[in-house]
Write a protein that holds these residues in place. Structure first.
Motif, PDB file in Angstrom:
ATOM      1  N   PRO A   1       0.838  -1.201   0.000  1.00 44.99           N
ATOM      2  CA  PRO A   1       0.000   0.000   0.000  1.00 44.99           C
ATOM      3  C   PRO A   1       0.867   1.242   0.000  1.00 44.99           C
ATOM      4  O   PRO A   1       1.790   1.380   0.795  1.00 44.99           O
ATOM      5  CB  PRO A   1      -0.798  -0.124   1.308  1.00 44.99           C
ATOM      6  N   VAL A   2       0.594   2.158  -0.907  1.00 43.91           N
ATOM      7  CA  VAL A   2       1.443   3.332  -1.107  1.00 43.91           C
ATOM      8  C   VAL A   2       1.555   4.182   0.146  1.00 43.91           C
ATOM      9  O   VAL A   2       2.632   4.633   0.510  1.00 43.91           O
ATOM     10  CB  VAL A   2       0.879   4.175  -2.268  1.00 43.91           C
ATOM     11  N   VAL A   3       0.459   4.390   0.841  1.00 45.70           N
ATOM     12  CA  VAL A   3       0.454   5.328   1.956  1.00 45.70           C
ATOM     13  C   VAL A   3       1.309   4.850   3.118  1.00 45.70           C
ATOM     14  O   VAL A   3       1.926   5.648   3.813  1.00 45.70           O
ATOM     15  CB  VAL A   3      -0.994   5.583   2.428  1.00 45.70           C
ATOM     16  N   THR A   4       1.414   3.530   3.323  1.00 48.51           N
ATOM     17  CA  THR A   4       2.191   3.049   4.465  1.00 48.51           C
ATOM     18  C   THR A   4       3.634   3.491   4.373  1.00 48.51           C
ATOM     19  O   THR A   4       4.283   3.766   5.383  1.00 48.51           O
ATOM     20  CB  THR A   4       2.146   1.507   4.549  1.00 48.51           C
ATOM     21  N   ALA A   5       4.176   3.553   3.181  1.00 48.83           N
ATOM     22  CA  ALA A   5       5.568   3.956   3.018  1.00 48.83           C
ATOM     23  C   ALA A   5       5.714   5.456   2.855  1.00 48.83           C
ATOM     24  O   ALA A   5       6.743   6.023   3.174  1.00 48.83           O
ATOM     25  CB  ALA A   5       6.172   3.241   1.807  1.00 48.83           C
ATOM     26  N   ALA A   6       4.658   6.108   2.341  1.00 56.12           N
ATOM     27  CA  ALA A   6       4.790   7.518   1.992  1.00 56.12           C
ATOM     28  C   ALA A   6       4.621   8.447   3.180  1.00 56.12           C
ATOM     29  O   ALA A   6       5.155   9.546   3.185  1.00 56.12           O
ATOM     30  CB  ALA A   6       3.768   7.879   0.916  1.00 56.12           C
ATOM     31  N   LEU A   7       3.887   8.044   4.203  1.00 57.18           N
ATOM     32  CA  LEU A   7       3.555   8.953   5.275  1.00 57.18           C
ATOM     33  C   LEU A   7       4.650   9.128   6.313  1.00 57.18           C
ATOM     34  O   LEU A   7       4.572   9.994   7.149  1.00 57.18           O
ATOM     35  CB  LEU A   7       2.270   8.498   5.975  1.00 57.18           C
ATOM     36  N   ARG A   8       5.680   8.289   6.277  1.00 63.40           N
ATOM     37  CA  ARG A   8       6.746   8.459   7.250  1.00 63.40           C
ATOM     38  C   ARG A   8       8.055   7.913   6.696  1.00 63.40           C
ATOM     39  O   ARG A   8       8.081   6.992   5.888  1.00 63.40           O
ATOM     40  CB  ARG A   8       6.406   7.751   8.555  1.00 63.40           C
ATOM     41  N   GLU A   9       9.167   8.508   7.136  1.00 64.98           N
ATOM     42  CA  GLU A   9      10.476   8.042   6.698  1.00 64.98           C
ATOM     43  C   GLU A   9      11.438   7.916   7.876  1.00 64.98           C
ATOM     44  O   GLU A   9      12.639   7.849   7.699  1.00 64.98           O
ATOM     45  CB  GLU A   9      11.051   8.982   5.648  1.00 64.98           C
ATOM     46  N   ASP A  10      10.879   7.862   9.100  1.00 64.02           N
ATOM     47  CA  ASP A  10      11.731   7.685  10.265  1.00 64.02           C
ATOM     48  C   ASP A  10      11.910   6.198  10.544  1.00 64.02           C
ATOM     49  O   ASP A  10      11.417   5.340   9.818  1.00 64.02           O
ATOM     50  CB  ASP A  10      11.135   8.403  11.485  1.00 64.02           C
ATOM     51  N   ALA A  11      12.617   5.886  11.641  1.00 64.79           N
ATOM     52  CA  ALA A  11      12.900   4.492  11.966  1.00 64.79           C
ATOM     53  C   ALA A  11      11.635   3.690  12.226  1.00 64.79           C
ATOM     54  O   ALA A  11      11.593   2.477  11.989  1.00 64.79           O
ATOM     55  CB  ALA A  11      13.832   4.436  13.182  1.00 64.79           C
ATOM     56  N   MET A  12      10.559   4.351  12.681  1.00 65.03           N
ATOM     57  CA  MET A  12       9.324   3.647  12.979  1.00 65.03           C
ATOM     58  C   MET A  12       8.593   3.189  11.719  1.00 65.03           C
ATOM     59  O   MET A  12       7.603   2.479  11.797  1.00 65.03           O
ATOM     60  CB  MET A  12       8.405   4.528  13.817  1.00 65.03           C
ATOM     61  N   ALA A  13       9.079   3.596  10.548  1.00 57.75           N
ATOM     62  CA  ALA A  13       8.489   3.094   9.304  1.00 57.75           C
ATOM     63  C   ALA A  13       8.589   1.578   9.247  1.00 57.75           C
ATOM     64  O   ALA A  13       7.732   0.906   8.658  1.00 57.75           O
ATOM     65  CB  ALA A  13       9.189   3.719   8.104  1.00 57.75           C
ATOM     66  N   ALA A  14       9.628   1.032   9.901  1.00 59.60           N
ATOM     67  CA  ALA A  14       9.775  -0.422   9.926  1.00 59.60           C
ATOM     68  C   ALA A  14       8.599  -1.085  10.627  1.00 59.60           C
ATOM     69  O   ALA A  14       8.146  -2.167  10.236  1.00 59.60           O
ATOM     70  CB  ALA A  14      11.088  -0.794  10.618  1.00 59.60           C
ATOM     71  N   VAL A  15       8.089  -0.430  11.668  1.00 60.02           N
ATOM     72  CA  VAL A  15       6.936  -0.967  12.387  1.00 60.02           C
ATOM     73  C   VAL A  15       5.696  -0.918  11.489  1.00 60.02           C
ATOM     74  O   VAL A  15       4.903  -1.862  11.430  1.00 60.02           O
ATOM     75  CB  VAL A  15       6.692  -0.181  13.684  1.00 60.02           C
TER      76      VAL A  15
END
Length: 286
Positions: free
Chosen positions: A85-99
């Motif tokens: 899903p595009v939004v899961t990756a697009a909305l954040r780029e910090d370390a918590m993106a892994a979560v």
């Protein structure tokens, strides 16, 4: 398609996230004027590749071979572009993106087999066109048209990831397109409804003259100029978390008091890579 759920379309994902929607009109054809001639185009792989289709009518002797080579080359990239899903990756780029992405771990692990090819998603689509060896003029014109429809640029300025998604979406057998009933302004109205129902306020037609900074050099609000200031009685908007700018980086930089590369707290508000980009870009200097 925007009328379908679930869908990986970025706009569909945003509308679902905010609980709003539009009435959609579906269609699958539109008129085109190319150097090769005027014709009615249709989404879907059958009308494109079938005997007597556009490739036969306007392409050269190697058009079918080159198109198949392109689609075969793109298939792994299409799968990757549509698997997450595009939004899961697009909305954040910090370390918590892994979560955020952890739930998609099996798909992510499956992508590893594509190896270095994944890097093409972040490169201009024109690099892929050259790599595959596309020479047919009609296909090149067609790909440039798709790039323009997507982003208003030719294919040398469009990311491979964007075109990968487009090719995967348009050339399904049952492909359809959507248009909001009432015009594209209905999408804006849907987003405005979402903002207001969540306690937000929309100030339309407002020129932002300055992005304000606090003593720590962090963005703390914006100053409004022009007619909207007199009409709404609002001369500044203070923020709780962040100022989000949809303007290009050069316009955004100019709105930050003190500018960029000229000293002052504004330097703290930009990533190093963007600071360097803005300093060295000729567009910024202009």
């Amino acid at each position: 398609r925007l009328a379908n759920r679930p869908a990986n379309n970025p706009l569909r994902a945003v509308l679902d996230a905010v609980g709003e929607d539009c009435d959609w009109i579906t269609y699958n054809t539109w008129g085109c004027v190319f150097p090769e001639g005027k014709f009615t185009a249709q989404v879907g792989n059958v009308p494109w590749e079938c005997p007597g289709g556009l490739l036969d009518r306007f392409g050269g002797p190697n058009a079918h071979t080159e198109w198949k080579a392109l689609m075969d080359y793109m298939q792994p990239l299409i799968s990757v572009s549509q698997d997450l899903p595009v939004v899961t990756a697009a909305l954040r780029e910090d370390a918590m993106a892994a979560v955020t992405l952890a739930r998609y771990a099996p798909k992510i692990l499956g992508m590893i087999r594509y190896g270095p090819k994944l890097g093409l998603l972040q490169k201009p689509f024109a690099d892929i066109v050259r790599e595959v060896g596309i020479k047919d003029e009609f296909i090149l014109n067609w790909l440039n048209m798709l790039s323009f429809l997507l982003q208003g640029t030719p294919s040398d300025a469009l990311l491979g990831a964007v075109m990968a998604y487009m090719l995967g979406d348009w050339y399904k057998e049952d492909a359809l397109l959507d248009f909001p009933k009432g015009g594209s302004g209905e999408i804006i109205e849907a987003l405005i409804r979402a903002i207001r129902k969540n306690g937000g306020r929309v100030v339309g037609g407002a020129h932002v003259g300055e992005i304000m900074l606090n003593e720590a050099g962090e963005a703390c609000g914006v100053k409004i100029e022009g007619a909207a200031k007199a009409r709404s009685g609002v001369d500044k908007i203070l923020i709780r978390d962040a100022v989000v700018s949809n303007a290009d980086i050069w316009s955004t930089v100019k709105m930050v008091k003190g500018g960029i590369g000229r000293g002052g707290g504004a330097m703290n508000t930009f990533d190093d890579k963007w600071k360097e980009y803005a300093r060295t870009s000729t567009d910024y200097e202009q």
